[in-house]
Scaffold this motif. Structure first.
Motif, PDB file in Angstrom:
ATOM      1  N   VAL A 277       0.575  -1.152  -0.106  1.00 22.35           N
ATOM      2  CA  VAL A 277       0.205   0.202   0.050  1.00 22.35           C
ATOM      3  C   VAL A 277       0.949   1.202  -0.125  1.00 22.35           C
ATOM      4  CG1 VAL A 277      -1.694   1.227   1.064  1.00 22.35           C
ATOM      5  CG2 VAL A 277      -1.785  -1.237   1.330  1.00 22.35           C
ATOM      6  N   LYS A 278       0.678   1.956  -0.779  1.00 25.32           N
ATOM      7  CA  LYS A 278       1.655   3.167  -1.180  1.00 25.32           C
ATOM      8  C   LYS A 278       0.521   4.459  -1.219  1.00 25.32           C
ATOM      9  CE  LYS A 278       3.528   1.414  -4.708  1.00 25.32           C
ATOM     10  NZ  LYS A 278       4.251   1.132  -6.055  1.00 25.32           N
ATOM     11  N   HIS A 279       1.222   5.609  -0.627  1.00 26.88           N
ATOM     12  CA  HIS A 279       0.305   6.826  -0.637  1.00 26.88           C
ATOM     13  C   HIS A 279       0.856   7.984  -1.348  1.00 26.88           C
ATOM     14  CE1 HIS A 279      -1.147   4.470   2.919  1.00 26.88           C
ATOM     15  NE2 HIS A 279      -2.071   5.194   2.568  1.00 26.88           N
ATOM     16  N   LYS A 280       0.156   9.100  -1.757  1.00 30.41           N
ATOM     17  CA  LYS A 280       0.599   9.871  -2.771  1.00 30.41           C
ATOM     18  C   LYS A 280      -0.087  11.209  -2.517  1.00 30.41           C
ATOM     19  CE  LYS A 280       2.230  11.564  -7.360  1.00 30.41           C
ATOM     20  NZ  LYS A 280       2.244  11.344  -8.729  1.00 30.41           N
ATOM     21  N   CYS A 281       0.324  12.394  -1.966  1.00 33.91           N
ATOM     22  CA  CYS A 281      -0.424  13.609  -1.588  1.00 33.91           C
ATOM     23  C   CYS A 281      -0.410  14.358  -3.039  1.00 33.91           C
ATOM     24  CB  CYS A 281       0.279  14.337  -0.472  1.00 33.91           C
ATOM     25  SG  CYS A 281      -0.424  13.796   1.070  1.00 33.91           S
ATOM     26  N   VAL A 282      -1.663  14.605  -3.425  1.00 40.57           N
ATOM     27  CA  VAL A 282      -1.678  15.520  -4.580  1.00 40.57           C
ATOM     28  C   VAL A 282      -2.663  16.589  -4.373  1.00 40.57           C
ATOM     29  CG1 VAL A 282      -2.424  15.812  -7.020  1.00 40.57           C
ATOM     30  CG2 VAL A 282      -1.528  13.506  -6.129  1.00 40.57           C
ATOM     31  N   GLY A 283      -2.080  17.839  -3.748  1.00 39.20           N
ATOM     32  CA  GLY A 283      -2.683  18.912  -3.213  1.00 39.20           C
ATOM     33  C   GLY A 283      -3.776  18.388  -2.063  1.00 39.20           C
ATOM     34  N   ALA A 284      -5.117  18.536  -2.148  1.00 40.38           N
ATOM     35  CA  ALA A 284      -6.060  18.184  -1.236  1.00 40.38           C
ATOM     36  C   ALA A 284      -6.289  16.891  -1.142  1.00 40.38           C
ATOM     37  CB  ALA A 284      -7.153  19.244  -1.095  1.00 40.38           C
TER      38      ALA A 284
ATOM     39  N   ASN B 140      -3.225   2.477 -11.898  1.00 40.59           N
ATOM     40  CA  ASN B 140      -4.234   3.555 -11.407  1.00 40.59           C
ATOM     41  C   ASN B 140      -4.331   3.631  -9.872  1.00 40.59           C
ATOM     42  OD1 ASN B 140      -4.879   5.009 -14.079  1.00 40.59           O
ATOM     43  ND2 ASN B 140      -5.841   2.744 -14.099  1.00 40.59           N
ATOM     44  N   PRO B 141      -4.493   4.719  -9.167  1.00 38.44           N
ATOM     45  CA  PRO B 141      -4.965   4.637  -7.871  1.00 38.44           C
ATOM     46  C   PRO B 141      -6.167   3.738  -7.203  1.00 38.44           C
ATOM     47  CG  PRO B 141      -5.317   6.826  -8.713  1.00 38.44           C
ATOM     48  CD  PRO B 141      -4.536   5.958  -9.596  1.00 38.44           C
ATOM     49  N   ALA B 142      -5.996   2.911  -6.548  1.00 41.15           N
ATOM     50  CA  ALA B 142      -7.114   2.043  -5.954  1.00 41.15           C
ATOM     51  C   ALA B 142      -8.169   3.101  -5.321  1.00 41.15           C
ATOM     52  CB  ALA B 142      -6.805   0.900  -5.159  1.00 41.15           C
ATOM     53  N   LEU B 143      -7.710   4.018  -4.677  1.00 47.12           N
ATOM     54  CA  LEU B 143      -8.729   4.623  -3.687  1.00 47.12           C
ATOM     55  C   LEU B 143      -8.191   6.265  -3.787  1.00 47.12           C
ATOM     56  CD1 LEU B 143      -9.115   2.550  -0.579  1.00 47.12           C
ATOM     57  CD2 LEU B 143     -10.842   2.856  -2.439  1.00 47.12           C
ATOM     58  N   ILE B 144      -8.901   7.263  -3.666  1.00 47.33           N
ATOM     59  CA  ILE B 144      -8.553   8.738  -3.473  1.00 47.33           C
ATOM     60  C   ILE B 144      -9.312   9.283  -2.538  1.00 47.33           C
ATOM     61  CG2 ILE B 144      -8.763  10.843  -4.839  1.00 47.33           C
ATOM     62  CD1 ILE B 144      -8.473   9.369  -7.428  1.00 47.33           C
TER      63      ILE B 144
ATOM     64  N   ALA C 299      -7.572  21.644   4.091  1.00 49.74           N
ATOM     65  CA  ALA C 299      -7.579  20.248   3.310  1.00 49.74           C
ATOM     66  C   ALA C 299      -6.054  19.636   2.791  1.00 49.74           C
ATOM     67  CB  ALA C 299      -8.683  20.415   2.108  1.00 49.74           C
ATOM     68  N   GLU C 300      -5.383  20.635   2.464  1.00 52.15           N
ATOM     69  CA  GLU C 300      -4.054  20.163   1.866  1.00 52.15           C
ATOM     70  C   GLU C 300      -3.215  19.764   3.132  1.00 52.15           C
ATOM     71  OE1 GLU C 300      -0.196  22.267  -0.433  1.00 52.15           O
ATOM     72  OE2 GLU C 300      -2.091  23.260  -0.267  1.00 52.15           O
ATOM     73  N   VAL C 301      -3.295  20.571   4.291  1.00 49.42           N
ATOM     74  CA  VAL C 301      -2.740  20.065   5.259  1.00 49.42           C
ATOM     75  C   VAL C 301      -3.028  18.752   5.961  1.00 49.42           C
ATOM     76  CG1 VAL C 301      -1.594  22.302   5.837  1.00 49.42           C
ATOM     77  CG2 VAL C 301      -3.669  21.682   6.983  1.00 49.42           C
TER      78      VAL C 301
END
Length: 562
Positions: free
Chosen positions: A6-13, A24-28, A41-43
């Motif tokens: 499981v990997k995470h990537k922050c894209v703005g908010a 493709n990302p499994a969840l957003i 939301a971003e922080v």
């Protein structure tokens, strides 16, 4: 269930969650859509990755639901919020206590508290400098409630739960068989004809909404499907749905006394033979938290034994297995979801099914975790040993098992043992008294003297001398005579001393057994004082001559303790 990285990537908010090597990302997770302003939301997205990145996907899903609850509260009560105010948590606590159950309130409050503490450390510009980060009444009350467990479901309720599961399983199987036979009838009706057409469109399967829309006459298909409740309703009738899967899960969970979270992730290869036992087989699954395989045994010839229920489930969901995502392809508990996908039900979905199950069958409240505790208690009582419960619950240490089934669960059994032995001792005391009086009429004896469990003698077991005993009622403290003022110890009679020596040896061996079997606390409370008095106060004052004679005299065996 296959474990994927499981990997995470922050894209703005937003936070993208990637599984394995997916393209493709499994969840957003969209924090703006959750109710937070873009600046906040971003922080909050960064805080989510930092606090939840190392947890399981299931835990992250549960946490996201609580974050969305907090975001909804913020948007409804503060609107466009750039900085969290001083009293945001206290107002949130009041809101939770007025709208949701205690445990949910505690979990939601703690989630918001952790996020705000992270912001204080890492994004102080988004919180008021004087913000109050108290634990809160809701969280404290929820934590207190966890220590006061309700009684586990008793044997009657467990039997009722299983009976309801079996009835639902049979009803679901009969209904699915009936709808599948419709297209094969000699005189099919309109629904049977439509079902046959759907199977043709879906190449042997009921098509999804997307498949129907891609078909040339897809619009007409959707319109006709509405006459029969819609394509989703047809799905639920033709395939095993979450609600129909639940009784399979609940029945096996109850029988196996399993941890509900780890059991939900059981694989399809869950049935194993028992070496050298043709009459037994095992239901196996991996409990990842303890890194240990769970292997309870069941009889082969019982129709509703857990392994046979697993076979029925595997037959019911075998045709949809190839439609499941790779990580669920080999899972036992796969079904058609409400979204017409094939996967393992979420933890929340199982709880929703449990609520519906209790309501439908008018059962008293119980949770999935209560059933594991109920299994431990029932096996403890049936086996009359903590070891029986430990074996069923697959614990490495009996001390862990005691957290599920305390030794007090055998109180009735212990009291029955006490009553039987006490009555036997009183009868023996009366016989001894009559024999002595007949042989020597001038011999002085105590009117109601009786010998107790560990070789002591009592002035009068009906006198109510011991603490907690009552006048006229046989003393129940037959195992705690060492410190009683009514105890008589004759140290110059080898026969009497022989019983005391035998009692000390038996207590010592039972002490060793209690350490192995996990009931040493009960031993120390009830029996250790007697052993200490014998060793430290009585044996040192007995002469060597009497002690030598006493050790050569055989004695009657003592009962096993617990």
């Amino acid at each position: 269930m296959r474990n994927l990285a499981v990997k995470h990537k922050c894209v703005g908010a937003t936070v993208e969650i990637w599984l394995g090597d997916g393209h493709n990302p499994a969840l957003i997770r969209d924090f703006s859509a959750a109710g937070f302003s873009p600046e906040v939301a971003e922080v909050m997205a960064r805080a989510y990755v930092s606090l939840q990145g190392g947890n399981t996907l299931e835990s992250q899903n549960a946490n996201w639901i609580l974050i969305k609850r907090f975001g909804k509260f913020i948007s409804e009560n503060y609107g466009y919020l750039r900085i969290f105010p001083v009293d945001v948590l206290s107002k949130y606590a009041d809101h939770l206590e007025a709208t949701v159950a205690l445990k949910t309130a505690g979990a939601a409050y703690n989630t918001a508290l952790r996020m705000l503490k992270w912001l204080v450390r890492n994004a102080p510009e988004r919180v008021d400098k004087k913000i109050r980060l108290d634990r809160g009444h809701a969280a404290s009350q929820a934590m207190a409630s966890l220590t006061a467990r309700e009684d586990a479901p008793d044997e009657v309720l467990v039997s009722q739960i299983l009976r309801c599961c079996y009835e639902e399983i049979e009803a679901g199987e009969a209904a699915r068989e009936k709808i599948r036979l419709l297209p094969l009838t000699e005189n099919p009706d309109r629904f049977a004809d439509f079902l046959l057409y759907l199977l043709m469109v879906g190449d042997g399967s009921i098509p999804t909404v997307k498949q129907m829309e891609a078909f040339p006459s897809g619009y007409n298909l959707k319109r006709v499907a509405q006459e029969f409740g819609g394509i989703r309703e047809i799905f639920c009738q033709y395939y095993i749905s979450i609600r129909e899967l639940f009784p399979y899960y609940l029945a096996m969970l109850t029988q196996a006394s399993a941890n509900p979270q780890s059991f939900r992730q059981a694989d399809m290869n869950c049935i194993m033979s028992v070496p050298f036992r043709e009459d037994l087989e095992r239901l196996v699954w991996d409990k990842k938290r303890s890194r240990r395989m769970q292997i309870p045994d069941f009889p082969k010839n019982k129709e509703w034994a857990a392994p046979n229920i697993a076979r029925r489930l595997l037959a019911a969901n075998s045709e949809m297995r190839h439609l499941a995502p790779l990580r669920y392809r080999n899972s036992l508990f796969i079904c058609r979801t409400n979204g017409m996908n094939v996967s393992v039900p979420s933890w929340q979905s199982l709880h929703n099914c449990l609520s519906a199950f209790r309501a439908e069958h008018q059962l008293p409240h119980f949770s999935l975790t209560d059933l594991r505790r109920a299994g431990g208690v029932l096996h403890h009582r049936a086996g009359r040993s903590i070891a029986s419960a430990q074996l069923r619950m697959q614990h490495r240490s009996s001390r862990v098992t005691q957290g599920y089934t305390p030794l007090e669960d055998l109180a009735a059994h212990h009291q029955e043992k006490i009553r039987i032995f006490q009555g036997w001792m009183l009868e023996e005391a009366k016989k001894t008294k009559l024999k002595k009086s007949a042989s020597d009429p001038g011999l002085k004896t105590f009117e109601s003297k009786a010998e107790t469990l560990f070789g002591f003698q009592c002035k009068d077991p009906l006198a109510g001398i011991a603490e907690g005993s009552h006048i006229g009622v046989p003393c129940p403290k037959f195992h705690q005579c060492a410190g009683c003022p009514g105890t008589i110890v004759i140290i110059d009679d080898p026969h009497n001393v022989a019983k005391l020596v035998a009692a000390a040896k038996h207590l010592h061996s039972e002490r060793e057994r209690s350490l192995k079997e996990g009931w040493s606390k009960r031993f120390d409370l009830l029996y250790k004082p007697s052993l200490d008095v014998l060793r430290n106060e009585i044996f040192p004052v007995i002469s060597k001559l009497v002690m030598d004679k006493a050790q050569s005299i055989p004695n009657i065996p003592f009962p096993s303790l617990e």
